[in-house]
Design an enzyme around this catalytic site. Structure first.
Site, PDB file in Angstrom:
ATOM      1  N   GLU A  59      40.049  50.486  15.198  1.00  0.00           N
ATOM      2  CA  GLU A  59      41.068  51.538  15.572  1.00  0.00           C
ATOM      3  C   GLU A  59      41.135  51.331  17.288  1.00  0.00           C
ATOM      4  O   GLU A  59      40.133  51.030  17.688  1.00  0.00           O
ATOM      5  CB  GLU A  59      40.370  52.824  15.212  1.00  0.00           C
ATOM      6  N   PHE A  60      42.497  51.659  17.461  1.00  0.00           N
ATOM      7  CA  PHE A  60      42.671  51.492  19.071  1.00  0.00           C
ATOM      8  C   PHE A  60      41.896  52.681  19.825  1.00  0.00           C
ATOM      9  O   PHE A  60      41.707  52.966  21.082  1.00  0.00           O
ATOM     10  CB  PHE A  60      44.193  51.582  19.606  1.00  0.00           C
TER      11      PHE A  60
ATOM     12  N   HIS B 155      60.832  42.035  29.314  1.00  0.00           N
ATOM     13  CA  HIS B 155      61.285  40.963  28.668  1.00  0.00           C
ATOM     14  C   HIS B 155      62.657  40.062  29.279  1.00  0.00           C
ATOM     15  O   HIS B 155      62.792  38.957  29.077  1.00  0.00           O
ATOM     16  CB  HIS B 155      61.390  40.927  27.102  1.00  0.00           C
TER      17      HIS B 155
ATOM     18  N   LYS C 229      63.956  35.663  30.512  1.00  0.00           N
ATOM     19  CA  LYS C 229      65.362  34.860  30.075  1.00  0.00           C
ATOM     20  C   LYS C 229      65.578  33.954  31.038  1.00  0.00           C
ATOM     21  O   LYS C 229      65.564  34.110  32.541  1.00  0.00           O
ATOM     22  CB  LYS C 229      66.510  35.768  29.791  1.00  0.00           C
TER      23      LYS C 229
ATOM     24  N   GLU D  15      75.600  46.015  22.872  1.00  0.00           N
ATOM     25  CA  GLU D  15      75.062  45.583  21.697  1.00  0.00           C
ATOM     26  C   GLU D  15      76.022  45.933  20.416  1.00  0.00           C
ATOM     27  O   GLU D  15      76.401  46.798  20.611  1.00  0.00           O
ATOM     28  CB  GLU D  15      73.555  45.952  21.348  1.00  0.00           C
TER      29      GLU D  15
ATOM     30  N   ASP E 170      65.668  53.574  27.739  1.00  0.00           N
ATOM     31  CA  ASP E 170      65.251  52.358  26.977  1.00  0.00           C
ATOM     32  C   ASP E 170      65.595  51.182  27.834  1.00  0.00           C
ATOM     33  O   ASP E 170      65.218  49.949  27.668  1.00  0.00           O
ATOM     34  CB  ASP E 170      66.263  52.117  25.454  1.00  0.00           C
TER      35      ASP E 170
ATOM     36  N   HIS F 289      65.259  47.104  32.254  1.00  0.00           N
ATOM     37  CA  HIS F 289      66.436  45.989  32.226  1.00  0.00           C
ATOM     38  C   HIS F 289      67.333  45.958  33.105  1.00  0.00           C
ATOM     39  O   HIS F 289      67.586  44.733  33.772  1.00  0.00           O
ATOM     40  CB  HIS F 289      66.747  45.791  30.812  1.00  0.00           C
TER      41      HIS F 289
END
Ligand code: BG6
Length: 540
Positions: free
Chosen positions: A136-137, A229, A233, A267, A286, A291
């Site tokens: 368990e964390f 992330h 790229k 998107e 988000d 980003h």
């Protein structure tokens, strides 16, 4: 990422343990596996501990990336992978699940993991290094068990990857510290201990500061790898190459020649079963301060003195510092309603019927510095829009005077340099030529560069470079605490809860260009968004 042909961290055990000329005994070595990309050394031996072994990120991105690194022979034979998750299970069962997921991605033509067919020997190499550990964390004993394994006699390098929901960040970080798992020794000659943490890195300035304080109370900044992330790229990394490896762009890369910059991440997919997460997060948090700001940073930063992590990150931090705080007038929020492309957001699973969460956000960002004063950066992102497109369009100013008879300057199409990040990879340049024929007429054309015309396609999920760099100790592509906090402080003015009721969230039809009010944001400045519905490159 670094241009110095990445050398292992010379201050750690890593450098002593890293194979130099030795080719690791990967089983696929005997089978004409692709050679390591030119000049690249395998990463130093280390144990990768993944918290959230059963999660989506592990299956969809981390394992495919590790597999691709194994195919490229960029992992050391001494590598181990421990997956921690709640719930007892056998390592074999975990490994079988991961393998099944990989096979599915490999078979899916539309996925970026286009290995076509899995290389079984490379997968076996990875599978042999997997160990599953139930834990368990928030349970101290799980961390004590980990410490027994990792801090024993042969104390080695470890990367702790937090592939878990944000609510587990602090509990895990605290317990890693308490169990002594992050101690590297004061002399700098110990094994390395690193933490990789995914976004969301906070939900506003206060929570980001709090998270940074937690991290920095148990680890040094040099041990912390905050992932965005987008920086994994190639097309994003290439922004700096385009700017600083060519003589022709930098002279015009300034307010005297540039009219405005548009950064788009649109998107066509909706929230795809992530309703619960999205309801709390929204498109703005988000995508924008992370980003899209990273893209802005790459476009706007001053040239660093070198490609060292600190040199690059200092220049980026300067840009984030120079961003003018946003006010409600600078942003437009939207939410997709039922349209040609599908159901409305409020009809998605786990979404409130009266939700006011934005699925679209546009912002007008200004940089208060000598190079960019007066050049607006327009940012937009959204789900269920007319096209999938991540790109940066740099629009140049009009020529001052036109010498071609009967062609008014204001009918000329402006020069636009577009850096295509996804799904098409390359750059395009819109410019004017004389059209064929006896009349002197001017018409717009486009010149394009596409990655796949020049380079062989590589199976790549975007995490390979990030994982590899983390093992090497190269922080260039990771975010530093100050950069994260400057980004949040720029947007904090539009995130206060009392504004939630005041900031309008406009409807747009699923599959459209976004809310009309976002057009008005640019129209106010006499400009317009580039149409999403048009193809990313123009061909005859
Ligand atoms: C993630 C967001 O960080 O980035 C997602 O949480 C978004 O909502 C994704 O879809 C976009 O990334 P990419 O690489 O697919 O453009």
């Amino acid at each position: 990422m670094s241009t110095k042909q990445t050398q292992p961290d010379s201050s750690s055990e890593a450098s002593r343990a890293a194979p130099s000329a030795k080719v690791p005994a990967h089983p696929q070595g005997a089978q004409a596996a692709p050679a390591s990309p030119a000049g690249k050394q395998p990463a130093p031996p280390c144990t990768l501990v993944i918290f959230g072994a059963g999660g989506d990120l592990t299956q969809r991105l981390l394992m495919p990336a590790l597999y691709n690194l194994a195919v490229d022979r960029l992992l050391d034979d001494g590598m181990k992978i421990i997956g921690v998750n709640h719930g007892e299970r056998e390592t074999r069962a975990w490994s079988d699940d991961l393998h099944a997921a990989l096979q599915k991605f490999a078979a899916d033509k539309a996925s970026t993991f286009h290995a076509g067919k899995l290389d079984d020997t490379a997968w076996d190499w990875v599978a042999q290094r997997l160990t599953y550990m139930a834990g368990e964390f928030e349970d101290d004993t799980a961390f004590q068990r980990l410490a027994q394994q990792l801090n024993g006699k042969s104390r080695g390098n470890v990367v702790f990857y937090l592939a878990v929901g944000a609510r587990f960040f602090k509990p895990i970080i605290e317990r890693l510290g308490k169990a002594g798992l992050l101690d590297e020794g004061d002399d700098g000659n110990g094994a390395f201990r690193r933490i990789v943490i995914e976004k969301p890195f906070g939900a506003d300035l206060a929570s980001a500061r709090d998270l940074n304080q937690h991290l920095l109370s148990v680890a040094k900044e040099s041990q912390i790898y905050r992932i965005d992330h987008f920086l994994g790229k190639d097309t994003v990394q290439s922004i700096l190459a385009l700017r600083f490896a060519n003589a022709m762009f930098e002279p015009v890369w300034r307010r005297e020649y540039i009219d405005s910059v548009q950064i788009t991440a649109s998107e066509v997919i909706g929230v795809e079963g992530r309703g619960k997460f999205y309801e709390q997060t929204g498109a703005f948090r988000d995508m924008v301060p992370n980003h899209l700001f990273q893209l802005l940073g790459m476009v706007a930063m001053e040239p660093p003195n070198s490609f060292d992590a600190e040199a690059v990150r200092n220049k980026k931090a300067e840009i984030f510092d120079a961003l003018k705080p946003l006010t409600p007038d600078d942003v437009v929020f939207g939410q997709y309603a039922k349209g040609p492309a599908g159901v409305g957001y409020r009809d998605e699973p786990d979404v409130a019927k009266d939700s006011r969460t934005e699925t679209y956000a546009a912002a007008r960002v200004q940089i208060d510095n000598w190079r960019w004063a007066g050049v607006p950066f327009y940012l937009r992102t959204g789900k269920r829009l007319a096209a999938r497109r991540t790109e940066i369009s740099v629009q140049l100013k009009s020529v001052p005077f036109l010498l071609f008879r009967d062609t008014p300057v204001d009918t000329l199409t402006p020069n636009v340099l577009t850096l295509r990040i996804d799904p098409s990879h390359g750059t395009s340049f819109d410019f004017n030529v004389k059209t064929p024929g006896p009349l002197v007429q001017i018409g717009p054309v486009q010149s394009s560069f596409d990655y796949d015309d020049f380079f062989a396609e590589r199976a790549n999920v975007g995490y390979e470079t990030l994982l590899y760099d983390c093992m090497l100790g190269d922080q260039t592509l990771f975010q530093r605490a100050d950069g994260i906090e400057s980004a949040w402080s720029t947007v904090d003015g539009v995130l206060h809860p009392e504004l939630d009721a005041a900031l309008a969230v406009y409807d747009y039809a699923a599959g459209s260009e976004g809310p009309a009010q976002a057009d008005a944001l640019l129209a106010r400045d006499g400009r317009a968004w580039r149409a999403l519905a048009q193809p990313q490159t123009k061909k005859k």
